[in-house]
Design an enzyme around this catalytic site. Structure first.
Site: not given
Ligand code: 4FV
Length: 232
Positions: A78, A105, A142, A157
């Protein structure tokens, strides 16, 4: 879970046809302790666990040795830059991409020394980085010639041009009181193209106006957009 998803659909067929080669690595195979530990408690305390750096480093070393070259390493998190169609197209030109998937985490911060880009699919927290990795694989695949039957549809697209897509209709022409727009039944392809441009622009203006700042519009689209803005 990843193997199952990669057996299906466009991506599954592309792998069968050898257009794509996807290898899945279990980090436990790169651990040294008898518990095959891939995670440990966070320094500084706090809830949850953190993924250990060594198994990840060993896995990356093994991949580099096997693929014979420095891959592009992406970490799905994230904290990453938002994944886009443009990024998908960019990754599709790389010979070897590694998608590092976090759990718990997240990964030890020192892993970032081996990561080229951190990629997020959206502002929400998932239980793992695998589903985002599958999203990236699907979007990137794609762009690989031959993966999508009609390469034209990839070029068209939405987002390839930075706009939302126009409405799509198919048979029957009438469902209850709802008719397919006459222009689509007219056979007048110039009119149909113009209608689709207008619908795509109107939708983008209404729902995602920020996309218009970076969209590559042609003269006709710019004229249509000015007209639409006057109507707003
Ligand atoms: C995520 C997202 C995501 C966070 C903690 C994996 C998780 C755990 N990855 N975009 N939104 N990853 O939530 O890419 O380790």
């Amino acid at each position: 879970m990843v193997e199952a998803a990669l057996r299906e659909g466009v991506v599954g067929r592309a792998i069968e046809r050898g257009l794509l080669d996807v290898a899945i690595h279990d980090l436990r195979n790169f651990t040294a302790d008898r518990h095959r530990s891939v995670d440990d408690v966070p320094y500084g305390g706090g809830p949850g666990m953190v993924m250990k750096p060594e198994p990840i480093f060993k896995a990356l070393d093994a991949i580099e040795a096997r693929r014979g070259g420095r891959p592009t390493v992406l970490l799905t998190t994230p904290q990453g830059a938002r994944f886009t169609q443009a990024a998908a197209e960019r990754y599709s030109s790389r010979p070897n991409v590694v998608l590092l998937c976090g759990r718990y985490e997240g990964v030890d911060e020192r892993v970032l020394s081996r990561v080229d880009e951190e990629v997020s699919i959206g502002d929400y927290v998932l239980s793992g980085g695998e589903l985002p990795a599958l999203v990236v694989i699907d979007a990137v695949a794609r762009f690989v010639p031959g993966v999508v039957g009609d390469d034209q549809s990839v070029a068209e697209d939405s987002f390839s041009r930075g706009l939302l897509d126009f409405p799509h209709y198919t048979r029957p022409a009438v469902v209850g009181a709802e008719r397919v727009p006459d222009v689509l039944l007219s056979g007048n392809h110039a009119e149909i193209r113009r209608w689709r441009k207008r619908e795509s622009l109107a939708r983008t203006l209404a729902r995602r106006p920020e996309l218009l700042e970076s969209a590559a519009l042609d003269d006709e689209e710019r004229a249509i957009l000015e007209e639409l803005k006057r109507l707003v």
